[in-house]
Design an enzyme around this catalytic site. Structure first.
Site, PDB file in Angstrom:
ATOM      1  N   ALA A  53      99.142 -69.442 -22.183  1.00  0.00           N
ATOM      2  CA  ALA A  53      99.887 -69.057 -23.383  1.00  0.00           C
ATOM      3  C   ALA A  53     101.365 -69.017 -23.040  1.00  0.00           C
ATOM      4  CB  ALA A  53      99.432 -67.680 -23.854  1.00  0.00           C
ATOM      5  N   MET A  54     102.193 -68.844 -24.084  1.00  0.00           N
ATOM      6  CA  MET A  54     103.634 -68.846 -23.852  1.00  0.00           C
ATOM      7  C   MET A  54     104.304 -67.785 -24.714  1.00  0.00           C
ATOM      8  SD  MET A  54     106.168 -70.078 -22.255  1.00  0.00           S
ATOM      9  CE  MET A  54     107.765 -69.343 -22.524  1.00  0.00           C
ATOM     10  N   GLU A  55     105.176 -67.017 -24.062  1.00  0.00           N
ATOM     11  CA  GLU A  55     105.755 -65.822 -24.666  1.00  0.00           C
ATOM     12  C   GLU A  55     106.995 -66.070 -25.531  1.00  0.00           C
ATOM     13  OE1 GLU A  55     105.794 -66.546 -21.297  1.00  0.00           O
ATOM     14  OE2 GLU A  55     107.674 -65.932 -20.384  1.00  0.00           O
ATOM     15  N   ASN A  56     107.148 -67.233 -26.154  1.00  0.00           N
ATOM     16  CA  ASN A  56     108.323 -67.519 -26.986  1.00  0.00           C
ATOM     17  C   ASN A  56     108.665 -66.323 -27.877  1.00  0.00           C
ATOM     18  OD1 ASN A  56     107.937 -70.354 -26.202  1.00  0.00           O
ATOM     19  ND2 ASN A  56     106.172 -70.206 -27.558  1.00  0.00           N
ATOM     20  N   HIS A  71     105.736 -59.556 -21.963  1.00  0.00           N
ATOM     21  CA  HIS A  71     106.908 -60.376 -21.640  1.00  0.00           C
ATOM     22  C   HIS A  71     108.080 -60.073 -22.573  1.00  0.00           C
ATOM     23  CE1 HIS A  71     106.198 -63.053 -18.331  1.00  0.00           C
ATOM     24  NE2 HIS A  71     105.185 -63.716 -18.873  1.00  0.00           N
ATOM     25  N   GLU A 120     107.223 -62.880 -13.971  1.00  0.00           N
ATOM     26  CA  GLU A 120     105.776 -63.138 -13.919  1.00  0.00           C
ATOM     27  C   GLU A 120     105.021 -62.118 -13.066  1.00  0.00           C
ATOM     28  OE1 GLU A 120     104.548 -64.739 -16.064  1.00  0.00           O
ATOM     29  OE2 GLU A 120     106.012 -66.204 -16.734  1.00  0.00           O
ATOM     30  N   GLU A 137     101.392 -61.768 -22.673  1.00  0.00           N
ATOM     31  CA  GLU A 137     102.491 -62.403 -23.430  1.00  0.00           C
ATOM     32  C   GLU A 137     103.284 -61.347 -24.201  1.00  0.00           C
ATOM     33  OE1 GLU A 137     102.912 -65.303 -22.374  1.00  0.00           O
ATOM     34  OE2 GLU A 137     100.896 -65.493 -21.547  1.00  0.00           O
TER      35      GLU A 137
HETATM   36  N1  HT7 Z   1     105.494 -67.981 -19.004  1.00  0.00           N
HETATM   37  C1  HT7 Z   1     104.470 -68.892 -19.383  1.00  0.00           C
HETATM   38  C2  HT7 Z   1     104.492 -70.055 -18.491  1.00  0.00           C
HETATM   39  C3  HT7 Z   1     103.995 -71.310 -19.138  1.00  0.00           C
HETATM   40  C4  HT7 Z   1     104.229 -72.548 -18.631  1.00  0.00           C
HETATM   41  C5  HT7 Z   1     104.904 -72.975 -17.518  1.00  0.00           C
HETATM   42  C6  HT7 Z   1     104.953 -74.360 -17.267  1.00  0.00           C
HETATM   43  C7  HT7 Z   1     104.331 -75.219 -18.082  1.00  0.00           C
HETATM   44  C8  HT7 Z   1     103.638 -74.806 -19.207  1.00  0.00           C
HETATM   45  C9  HT7 Z   1     103.592 -73.453 -19.472  1.00  0.00           C
HETATM   46  N2  HT7 Z   1     102.998 -72.791 -20.470  1.00  0.00           N
HETATM   47  C10 HT7 Z   1     103.271 -71.449 -20.247  1.00  0.00           C
HETATM   48  C11 HT7 Z   1     103.113 -68.299 -19.373  1.00  0.00           C
HETATM   49  C12 HT7 Z   1     103.053 -66.916 -18.891  1.00  0.00           C
HETATM   50  O1  HT7 Z   1     103.118 -66.659 -17.704  1.00  0.00           O
HETATM   51  O2  HT7 Z   1     102.981 -66.012 -19.682  1.00  0.00           O
HETATM   52 ZN    ZN Z   2     103.759 -64.719 -17.786  1.00  0.00          ZN
END
Ligand code: HT7
Ligand code: ZN
Length: 875
Positions: free
Chosen positions: A263-266, A302, A321, A299
């Site tokens: 997942a990604m914390e945007n 973050h 992280e 997330e």
């Molecule tokens: N901070 C996020 C890292 C992440 C990421 C890094 C490289 C390529 C794709 C990615 N998707 C998400 C995830 C996290 O640690 O919460």
């Molecule tokens: Zn993270």
């Protein structure tokens, strides 16, 4: 391919104050107009420096400075960068570029996932959307306008708050979003698609109401409740534990099927791999529910540890992280069983991070250099980084640690900082000198603690001598001593905890204390000890180290049954199991007939029938060390002997303890319909573990039990528990069950991933042939990372005995897939490469075969940076 060094960091020459982006979204061709308000931030007396913007895979359409098209002589647009010569002190740059989301199979930047469009910008994906100073220390305020076809993309999302939306001509519409918080480009996100959402709300500690929205495809709307509930729990927990409140009016989570990581914390708009959002009792296991809670928490946390305070540069990645892993571990520990969570975290660290730290890809928690930053989203940066934070809490105590967190937030909110600033806040709050502690960030390798003891009956003095060492790692032949918290206690022969008093101390001693190791060798003299005690060492796994102490069988049994620390109790059992299995491995290698000793079966049986034990803990205690953990204990790994020895133990337990296993399984039989929060996950785990032991000798009776459970299950935990044992059994029911499962779930991607990985991890001899067949299955899609992980990843990383086939067929298969993936998705290709990095640990034959694959990969002329770096460092 160039190497980037930490020592070369220089502050940016230009700062970007505001970013106005406008997207004309189309999967085939998207046009992006970016208006950047830029200000010079260097001393211009010695000359004006050019403005260098990062950019990849972009078509430049136009470039204007303060509204005027730039003459070609004033800029160069090359591969990787756009350079503007001699810019004024402050100006507006307008860049128009075109990109193709559909052609973006790397899933970095703006890409298509099924019918929707979404972004992934960490670490360096923003430069694949538009030209920009794509580094985390350039923080700006963003306003984003999205335009798209209204019928295919009725939902248009970006970071922050919705400012305006409306219709345009030609069936298109628009939405404008504004994020009031300054952020680095890696936190930028947009999503466009035909999405349903589950709404929710949370009232913060200061009384503000936050709208929560979980976006998914319409067919999945019924599978979001757990994610929403987890989010609310996480928001409450962060307020209670760290005093952190959410800061925008809306928090959005979007589930996508194609995603490189979890997942990604945007900011305000998290994008999630759908496997960490979607759950229903029929399709998700207890472990899936658990993982969703953890990742949703991660997330969310973050927002403060990563977004409000971010990293100055990517070498500081563990600043956000490691800290956020620690926070999500603590959250999960508070939500479920703390000891069981700790055991699971230690298992993961030992099975994945310790090998990384002992191999050619070892790097410090804060690396010194990289070729491709995506390769450093590693077990070391994340999980060893989390252990480093935990050690700070252990050394400072919970109260001072919390004060340190507060000080960190107070001092650095809105900034991009280094690990040093974090540790300084802890040092100041705890009034401690943490300079030696910084070695945890700068030195790689797993330290080894060698402990010996001595008891003087006449004086009642018990002495523990602790020696620390750390093996050489790439680029670091010699290590300085670490500052290590060693939590410990002492038990008398009846298993009672002794009060601990070090020489020179007075007053009643605590029964657990944290010894601080700083030197290569240290002695600790405990007084008032009446008889030789058994030391209970590394309680709660207080440091990410290996520890050796010459425990006798009886010592281990005492610790296992009597220690107050659950981690030590569990560990004592694991040490016994490792000793047993390694003994059997030696017998097998010597060509003798191995046999499981009666004493082991008896103590296993005693534990199994111990009614006082928590079921979840019991399941952990009765689970044998994995084949890969056992492999780590060998000088030269022998996958076949390890497998044979471990299977012999499982089959002997299954045969000799049949009745006890059946009884334990029946005691855990469901008495009410499944609910993920019914507190019975531990029971289900134990029940499925008993079934797997019963199945190990291959009895028809056990196959019948498995089929009955498979057919009657009202939830995925039980269904998969049964199917997993069947997938490993050479019986006619196997194909029948796998086929029925496929037919039932063929339209559910998440469940079909499980179907692929069950088959890929089957220990049956014909598994590789089946994996090769599955590569051709209509549901296999090499462009989908979850599918690749569930087939290629599962086979090569979770099926040691079949992957390390002595003829090298497994290696050839993996080499082929890495080369295929290299051209499609370099990040995923690189992640598949880890098994090859361990080649030195095997016998000569396997070494040669693995090396040959690495060489074949390196010979590929168009090798991506990601793959090149790992393959080259592995050889
Ligand atoms: N901070 C996020 C890292 C992440 C990421 C890094 C490289 C390529 C794709 C990615 N998707 C998400 C995830 C996290 O640690 O919460
Ligand atoms: Zn993270």
């Amino acid at each position: 391919h160039q190497t980037v060094y930490q020592k070369d960091y220089v502050a940016p020459d230009y700062l970007v104050e505001t970013v106005e982006l406008s997207f004309d979204l189309d999967p085939d061709l998207t046009r992006v107009v970016s208006r950047l308000k830029i200000r010079s931030d260097h001393d211009r007396a010695g000359g004006v420096r050019p403005l260098v913007l990062d950019g990849e895979e972009l078509t430049l359409v136009s470039l204007k400075l303060d509204g005027i098209e730039l003459e070609p002589s004033r800029y160069q647009a090359g591969e990787g960068a756009l350079t503007v010569n001699d810019p004024p002190e402050s100006f507006v740059l307008e860049v128009t570029t075109e990109i193709s989301p559909k052609a973006n199979t790397a899933l970095s930047g703006l890409y298509a996932s099924g019918p929707m469009l979404c972004t992934q910008c960490e670490a360096e994906g923003f430069r694949r959307i538009t030209y920009f100073t794509d580094r985390p220390d350039v923080m700006a305020v963003y306003t984003v306008t999205l335009r798209a076809d209204k019928s295919s993309c009725p939902v248009l999302l970006a970071n922050g708050n919705l400012v305006e939306k409306g219709d345009l001509t030609d069936g298109r519409h628009f939405a404008t979003w504004h994020d009031p918080f300054k952020k680095p480009s890696y936190l930028f996100a947009v999503v466009a698609g035909d999405l349903a959402h589950l709404p929710g709300s949370f009232t913060t500690m200061s009384g503000r109401q936050v709208n929560l929205e979980i976006y998914v495809e319409e067919k999945n709307r019924g599978k979001c409740d757990h994610a929403l509930r987890s989010l609310i729990e996480a928001m409450r927990w962060d307020e209670e534990q760290f005093g952190r409140e959410y800061d925008l009016d809306t928090y959005m989570v979007v589930a996508v099927d194609d995603f490189n990581m979890g997942a990604m914390e945007n900011k305000g708009l998290n994008v999630f791999n759908s496997r960490y959002v979607l759950a229903s009792p029929e399709t998700a296991t207890d472990d899936d529910y658990q993982a969703i809670e953890e990742v949703i928490g991660h997330e969310y946390f973050h927002n403060w540890t990563g977004n409000r305070i971010t990293c100055r540069d990517w070498f500081q990645l563990s600043l956000k992280e490691g800290l956020t892993i620690f926070r999500d571990q603590e959250f999960s520990a508070d939500m479920q069983s703390r000891p069981v969570k700790r055991i699971a975290d230690v298992r993961l660290l030992r099975s994945s991070q310790f090998p990384e730290d002992a191999g050619p890809l070892a790097h410090p928690v804060r690396p010194d250099s990289y070729v491709e930053i995506n390769n450093f989203y590693s077990m070391t940066v994340y999980h060893k980084g989390g252990e480093v934070i935990r050690m700070l809490q252990t050394l400072l105590g919970r109260e001072a640690f919390r004060a340190g967190m507060n000080l960190y937030f107070e001092r650095h909110d809105g900034q991009a900082v280094r690990v040093d600033e974090f540790v300084q806040a802890m040092a100041d709050a705890g009034k401690r000198d943490l300079s030696q502690f910084m070695r945890w960030y700068n030195q790689s390798g797993t330290p080894l603690l060698t402990v010996s003891d001595d008891f003087e009956p006449a004086s009642g003095v018990y002495t523990l001598t602790v020696t620390q060492s750390c093996p050489p790692t790439p680029g670091q032949p010699v290590k300085e001593p670490f500052h290590i918290p060693l939590a410990m206690g002492l038990l008398d022969k009846q298993g009672r905890e002794l009060p601990l008093q070090l020489e020179g101390e007075s007053g009643p001693g605590a029964t657990t204390r944290v010894l601080e190791l700083r030197q290569e060798m240290q002695r600790f003299r405990f007084t008032g000890v009446e008889s030789r005690p058994v030391p209970s060492l590394l309680r709660n796994f207080s440091a990410p180290v290996k520890l050796v102490y010459p425990y006798s069988e009886d010592d281990l049994t005492l610790l296992m049954t009597s220690d107050s620390d659950p981690f030590v109790r569990w560990e004592a059992g694991q040490v016994q199991a490792v000793q047993l299995i390694m003994g059997l491995v030696r017998e097998i290698q010597a060509g003798r007939a191995p046999a499981v000793p009666e004493t082991f079966i008896r103590s296993f049986g005693a534990l199994l029938t111990d009614q006082r034990q928590d079921r979840a803990f019991l399941a952990e205690a009765l689970t044998l060390p994995t084949e890969s953990y056992l492999a780590e204990q060998m000088e030269v790994i022998d996958p076949a002997a390890i497998h044979e020895a471990r299977e012999l133990v499982r089959a002997t337990v299954g045969e000799r303890l049949r009745e006890e296993l059946v009884a334990a399984r029946e005691a855990c039989a469901p008495k009410s319909p499944y609910h993920p929060d019914d507190g019975l996950a531990g029971c289900r785990r134990l029940k499925n573990l008993c079934l797997s032991y019963l199945m190990a000798p291959g009895s028809r009776e056990a196959v019948g039990m498995a089929m009955e459970q498979f057919r009657g299950a009202d939830n995925m935990t039980d269904s998969l528990g049964a199917l997993a044992t069947l997938a490993g059994c050479d019986c006619p029911e196997r194909d029948e069950a796998l086929e029925a499962f496929y037919r039932k779930w063929r339209d559910d991607r998440g469940v079909i991933d499980k179907w692929f990985s069950l088959q890929a991890t089957s220990r049956l001899p014909q598994t590789l042939d089946r994996v090769l067949e599955l590569l051709e299955h209509p549901d296999f899609d090499i462009r989908n990372p979850n599918r690749v992980r569930s087939l290629v990843g599962a086979f090569s990383q979770a099926n040691q005995v079949r992957f390390h086939d002595a003829a090298g067929r497994g290696y050839r298969f993996l080499g082929d897939q890495i080369l295929r993936l290299n051209a499609i998705n370099p990040q995923i290709a690189a992640r598949m490469l880890t098994p090859f990095s361990r080649w030195r640990r095997f016998d000569e034959g396997r070494q040669e075969l693995m090396k040959k694959e690495l060489e074949r990969i390196l010979a590929e002329p168009d090798l991506a940076r990601d793959v090149y770096e790992l393959a080259a460092k592995s050889l």
